[in-house]
Design a protein around this motif. Structure first.
Motif, short mmCIF file in Angstrom:
data_model
loop_
_atom_site.label_atom_id
_atom_site.label_comp_id
_atom_site.label_asym_id
_atom_site.label_seq_id
_atom_site.Cartn_x
_atom_site.Cartn_y
_atom_site.Cartn_z
N MET A 40 3.65 -8.57 3.58
CA MET A 40 2.41 -7.74 3.18
C MET A 40 1.41 -8.80 2.28
O MET A 40 1.68 -10.08 2.09
N TRP A 41 0.06 -8.42 2.04
CA TRP A 41 -0.70 -9.12 1.36
C TRP A 41 -0.37 -9.17 -0.10
O TRP A 41 -1.11 -9.98 -0.95
N GLY A 42 0.27 -8.24 -0.56
CA GLY A 42 0.58 -8.07 -1.99
C GLY A 42 1.60 -8.82 -2.40
O GLY A 42 2.42 -9.16 -1.72
N TYR A 43 1.64 -9.43 -3.51
CA TYR A 43 2.58 -10.56 -3.74
C TYR A 43 2.87 -10.22 -5.58
O TYR A 43 1.98 -9.88 -6.26
N LYS A 86 -1.13 -16.84 7.50
CA LYS A 86 -0.96 -16.40 5.96
C LYS A 86 -1.37 -14.98 5.97
O LYS A 86 -2.48 -14.53 6.47
N PRO A 87 -0.65 -14.19 5.12
CA PRO A 87 -1.12 -12.96 4.92
C PRO A 87 -2.50 -12.96 3.90
O PRO A 87 -2.67 -13.79 3.39
N ARG A 88 -3.32 -12.12 4.63
CA ARG A 88 -4.68 -11.83 4.13
C ARG A 88 -5.01 -10.39 3.55
O ARG A 88 -4.15 -9.43 4.15
N LEU A 89 -5.95 -10.30 2.70
CA LEU A 89 -6.01 -8.52 2.09
C LEU A 89 -6.23 -7.77 3.12
O LEU A 89 -7.24 -7.97 4.08
N GLY A 90 -5.34 -6.64 3.34
CA GLY A 90 -5.48 -5.62 4.26
C GLY A 90 -5.09 -6.22 5.46
O GLY A 90 -4.93 -5.16 6.61
N LYS A 91 -4.20 -7.23 5.79
CA LYS A 91 -3.72 -7.63 7.10
C LYS A 91 -2.49 -8.43 6.94
O LYS A 91 -2.52 -9.43 6.24
N ALA A 92 -1.35 -7.70 7.07
CA ALA A 92 0.07 -8.25 6.85
C ALA A 92 0.21 -9.13 8.26
O ALA A 92 -0.28 -8.77 9.29
#
Length: 109
Positions: A40-43, A86-92
């Motif tokens: 996910m994009w959250g960390y 690499k995960p990006r905001l809104g795109k896992a």
């Protein structure tokens, strides 16, 4: 570490931090009869991340148990170490898991 060994929570944490300098959340997602591992994009290091460090480690421990139980540890390990995305905001990032014969029916409801 050989690819046949079970995943460990510590190993996942190390791979995430080494690859992306952040401890991204991992989720198992079932969609259209397939099972995916999402990065996910959250960390964890985000101020707005909803889990405490302890709750996040418990979540990873449960996830590792599921991945090992499904027999996909080597697949996950290889993908996490080699993906160039690499995960990006809104795109896992999404890994479609190739489950050993018989394992999918045990997991899917």
């Amino acid at each position: 570490m050989t690819s046949a060994e079970p995943l460990r929570r510590e190993e996942l944490l190390e791979v995430l931090r080494t690859r992306w300098q952040a401890t991204y959340d991992l989720q198992l997602v079932q969609r259209r009869g397939r099972l995916y591992l999402h990065v996910m994009w959250g960390y964890l290091e985000q101020q707005s991340f909803p889990l405490t460090p302890q709750a996040f480690e418990e979540h990873l421990e449960e996830l590792v148990g599921s991945l090992n139980g499904l027999g996909v540890a080597a697949q996950v390990r290889h993908w996490l170490q080699t993906t160039t995305d690499k995960p990006r905001l809104g795109k896992a990032l999404s890994l479609p898991l190739e489950l050993p014969a018989g394992r999918a029916s045990e997991f899917m409801l």
